[in-house]
Write a protein that holds these residues in place. Structure first.
Motif, mmCIF file in Angstrom:
data_model
loop_
_atom_site.group_PDB
_atom_site.id
_atom_site.type_symbol
_atom_site.label_atom_id
_atom_site.label_comp_id
_atom_site.label_asym_id
_atom_site.label_seq_id
_atom_site.Cartn_x
_atom_site.Cartn_y
_atom_site.Cartn_z
ATOM 1 N N ALA A 93 0.873 -1.176 0.000
ATOM 2 C CA ALA A 93 0.000 0.000 0.000
ATOM 3 C C ALA A 93 0.907 1.222 0.000
ATOM 4 C CB ALA A 93 -0.898 -0.012 1.233
ATOM 5 N N ASP A 94 0.321 2.403 0.053
ATOM 6 C CA ASP A 94 1.104 3.630 0.090
ATOM 7 C C ASP A 94 2.144 3.580 1.205
ATOM 8 O OD1 ASP A 94 0.239 5.076 -2.007
ATOM 9 O OD2 ASP A 94 -1.049 6.432 -0.865
ATOM 10 N N GLY A 95 3.404 3.593 0.832
ATOM 11 C CA GLY A 95 4.475 3.668 1.813
ATOM 12 C C GLY A 95 4.808 2.374 2.543
ATOM 13 N N ILE A 96 4.200 1.248 2.160
ATOM 14 C CA ILE A 96 4.497 -0.033 2.814
ATOM 15 C C ILE A 96 4.838 -1.057 1.736
ATOM 16 C CG2 ILE A 96 3.674 -1.843 4.365
ATOM 17 C CD1 ILE A 96 1.595 0.118 5.404
ATOM 18 N N PHE A 97 5.962 -1.753 1.941
ATOM 19 C CA PHE A 97 6.472 -2.691 0.947
ATOM 20 C C PHE A 97 6.841 -4.004 1.614
ATOM 21 C CE2 PHE A 97 7.045 1.612 -0.290
ATOM 22 C CZ PHE A 97 6.658 1.638 -1.614
ATOM 23 N N TRP A 98 6.859 -5.040 0.807
ATOM 24 C CA TRP A 98 7.110 -6.384 1.295
ATOM 25 C C TRP A 98 8.288 -6.972 0.524
ATOM 26 C CZ3 TRP A 98 3.418 -10.897 -0.312
ATOM 27 C CH2 TRP A 98 3.830 -12.094 0.274
ATOM 28 N N GLY A 99 9.228 -7.574 1.267
ATOM 29 C CA GLY A 99 10.326 -8.295 0.652
ATOM 30 C C GLY A 99 11.274 -7.426 -0.146
ATOM 31 N N GLY A 100 12.037 -8.101 -0.985
ATOM 32 C CA GLY A 100 13.048 -7.443 -1.797
ATOM 33 C C GLY A 100 14.371 -8.167 -1.641
ATOM 34 N N ASP A 101 15.407 -7.543 -2.112
ATOM 35 C CA ASP A 101 16.751 -8.119 -2.128
ATOM 36 C C ASP A 101 17.305 -8.204 -0.700
ATOM 37 O OD1 ASP A 101 19.509 -8.568 -2.300
ATOM 38 O OD2 ASP A 101 19.701 -7.403 -4.145
ATOM 39 N N PHE A 102 17.394 -9.440 -0.187
ATOM 40 C CA PHE A 102 17.836 -9.612 1.197
ATOM 41 C C PHE A 102 19.317 -9.282 1.371
ATOM 42 C CE2 PHE A 102 18.921 -11.952 5.118
ATOM 43 C CZ PHE A 102 18.047 -11.288 5.961
ATOM 44 N N ASP A 103 20.128 -9.462 0.341
ATOM 45 C CA ASP A 103 21.543 -9.065 0.432
ATOM 46 C C ASP A 103 21.648 -7.559 0.688
ATOM 47 O OD1 ASP A 103 22.490 -11.659 0.057
ATOM 48 O OD2 ASP A 103 22.634 -11.418 -2.128
ATOM 49 N N ALA A 104 20.800 -6.789 0.019
ATOM 50 C CA ALA A 104 20.784 -5.337 0.234
ATOM 51 C C ALA A 104 20.351 -5.025 1.668
ATOM 52 C CB ALA A 104 19.843 -4.663 -0.764
ATOM 53 N N VAL A 105 19.357 -5.755 2.167
ATOM 54 C CA VAL A 105 18.894 -5.557 3.550
ATOM 55 C C VAL A 105 20.032 -5.825 4.528
ATOM 56 C CG1 VAL A 105 17.338 -6.420 5.351
ATOM 57 C CG2 VAL A 105 16.475 -6.048 3.031
ATOM 58 N N GLN A 106 20.736 -6.929 4.328
ATOM 59 C CA GLN A 106 21.854 -7.260 5.222
ATOM 60 C C GLN A 106 22.907 -6.160 5.216
ATOM 61 O OE1 GLN A 106 22.506 -11.326 3.580
ATOM 62 N NE2 GLN A 106 22.518 -11.924 5.745
ATOM 63 N N GLU A 107 23.243 -5.672 4.042
ATOM 64 C CA GLU A 107 24.244 -4.603 3.923
ATOM 65 C C GLU A 107 23.775 -3.330 4.643
ATOM 66 O OE1 GLU A 107 27.928 -3.345 3.088
ATOM 67 O OE2 GLU A 107 27.177 -5.325 2.533
ATOM 68 N N LEU A 108 22.513 -2.985 4.467
ATOM 69 C CA LEU A 108 21.952 -1.802 5.123
ATOM 70 C C LEU A 108 21.946 -1.949 6.644
ATOM 71 C CD1 LEU A 108 18.983 -1.248 2.663
ATOM 72 C CD2 LEU A 108 20.939 0.300 2.967
ATOM 73 N N LEU A 109 21.687 -3.160 7.115
ATOM 74 C CA LEU A 109 21.699 -3.406 8.560
ATOM 75 C C LEU A 109 23.120 -3.349 9.122
ATOM 76 C CD1 LEU A 109 19.054 -6.255 8.680
ATOM 77 C CD2 LEU A 109 18.836 -4.005 9.763
ATOM 78 N N ILE A 110 24.049 -3.932 8.409
ATOM 79 C CA ILE A 110 25.454 -3.912 8.848
ATOM 80 C C ILE A 110 25.963 -2.471 8.922
ATOM 81 C CG2 ILE A 110 27.815 -4.495 8.113
ATOM 82 C CD1 ILE A 110 26.596 -7.218 7.115
ATOM 83 N N ASN A 111 25.517 -1.627 7.984
ATOM 84 C CA ASN A 111 25.931 -0.217 7.957
ATOM 85 C C ASN A 111 25.062 0.680 8.837
ATOM 86 O OD1 ASN A 111 27.964 -0.813 6.115
ATOM 87 N ND2 ASN A 111 26.612 -0.485 4.372
ATOM 88 N N ASN A 112 24.156 0.076 9.599
ATOM 89 C CA ASN A 112 23.234 0.818 10.476
ATOM 90 C C ASN A 112 22.397 1.847 9.722
ATOM 91 O OD1 ASN A 112 23.837 -0.464 12.967
ATOM 92 N ND2 ASN A 112 25.779 0.657 13.005
ATOM 93 N N THR A 113 22.011 1.511 8.505
ATOM 94 C CA THR A 113 21.195 2.406 7.690
ATOM 95 C C THR A 113 19.701 2.192 7.948
ATOM 96 O OG1 THR A 113 22.907 2.338 5.994
ATOM 97 C CG2 THR A 113 20.768 3.179 5.316
ATOM 98 N N LEU A 114 19.330 0.988 8.395
ATOM 99 C CA LEU A 114 17.921 0.660 8.667
ATOM 100 C C LEU A 114 17.672 0.608 10.166
ATOM 101 C CD1 LEU A 114 17.170 -2.274 6.194
ATOM 102 C CD2 LEU A 114 16.479 0.117 5.984
ATOM 103 N N GLY A 115 16.531 1.136 10.574
ATOM 104 C CA GLY A 115 16.131 1.080 11.973
ATOM 105 C C GLY A 115 14.713 0.562 12.115
ATOM 106 N N LYS A 116 14.217 0.525 13.346
ATOM 107 C CA LYS A 116 12.893 -0.039 13.623
ATOM 108 C C LYS A 116 11.763 0.750 12.970
ATOM 109 C CE LYS A 116 12.156 2.162 18.127
ATOM 110 N NZ LYS A 116 11.009 2.959 17.760
ATOM 111 N N ASP A 117 12.001 1.987 12.592
ATOM 112 C CA ASP A 117 10.972 2.764 11.894
ATOM 113 C C ASP A 117 10.936 2.479 10.394
ATOM 114 O OD1 ASP A 117 10.243 3.973 14.263
ATOM 115 O OD2 ASP A 117 11.510 5.733 13.937
ATOM 116 N N ASP A 118 11.938 1.726 9.903
ATOM 117 C CA ASP A 118 12.054 1.451 8.471
ATOM 118 C C ASP A 118 11.637 0.051 8.077
ATOM 119 O OD1 ASP A 118 13.337 3.967 7.979
ATOM 120 O OD2 ASP A 118 15.196 3.101 8.758
ATOM 121 N N ILE A 119 11.829 -0.919 8.982
ATOM 122 C CA ILE A 119 11.672 -2.321 8.608
ATOM 123 C C ILE A 119 11.196 -3.133 9.809
ATOM 124 C CG2 ILE A 119 14.082 -2.930 9.118
ATOM 125 C CD1 ILE A 119 13.986 -4.631 6.463
#
Length: 185
Positions: A93-119
């Motif tokens: 829906a508007d502003g809510i997404f499901w799934g995607g490239d998990f390698d990208a997610v891992q990289e974003l988490l390792i770099n502290n780019t994603l937080g509890k408000d994002d995912i």
């Protein structure tokens, strides 16, 4: 109560009539997919005892993992608000997404780019076969509401179900204030 059309992006509120169902008791589900083949959603108000770092030790993260539902509980799923950072995301829906490239997610988490408000991460999902969810709606197992939350990840885990029932008023207020385990009362 007027019935809202069942489409992805809506929220399913567990009716008090399913209080004995251990999987869905007091649940609020984000409906992530709904079509002629069936429906998929994630319980958004039931945190598990795990954090992401427990399941993926290579990622030092204390993001809570939620109990998404009783199907495929050994698999990790995620819903997010950052499709520009996570390729191959599917719009819910508007502003809510499901799934995607998990390698990208891992990289974003390792770099502290994603937080509890994002995912938000889930073990398992809630699933219904063709017409099953509509049958459950017809037998008053669920109430469908519009998702009017700017950020669904900001809602309180503890009181979200109760808050929704209180808005409905009438007998729902009674159920909203009932103890989770009446035998302990």
């Amino acid at each position: 109560m007027a019935q809202i059309k069942l489409t992805k992006g809506k929220l399913l509120i567990a009716e008090p009539s399913i209080l004995n169902d251990s999987s869905f008791n007091r649940s609020v589900i984000l409906l992530s997919e709904h079509n002629e083949e069936g429906s998929i959603g994630f319980i958004i108000n039931k945190p598990s005892k795990f954090v992401l770092g427990d399941l993926l030790p290579e990622i030092e993260s204390d993001l809570i993992i939620y109990k998404g539902g009783p199907v495929s509980k050994e698999n990790l799923y995620f819903v997010h608000r950052v499709p520009h950072l996570i390729p191959n995301s599917v719009t819910i829906a508007d502003g809510i997404f499901w799934g995607g490239d998990f390698d990208a997610v891992q990289e974003l988490l390792i770099n502290n780019t994603l937080g509890k408000d994002d995912i938000r991460f889930f073990l398992g999902y809630s699933g219904w076969s063709k017409n099953q969810l509509q049958d459950e709606l017809d037998t008053t197992s669920w109430i469908v509401i519009e998702n009017k939350y700017q950020n669904i990840f900001d809602v309180s885990d503890q009181s979200f179900w109760k808050d929704q029932l209180m808005r409905f008023g009438g007998e729902y207020k009674l159920w909203a204030n009932a103890p989770e385990n009446p035998s302990l009362n």
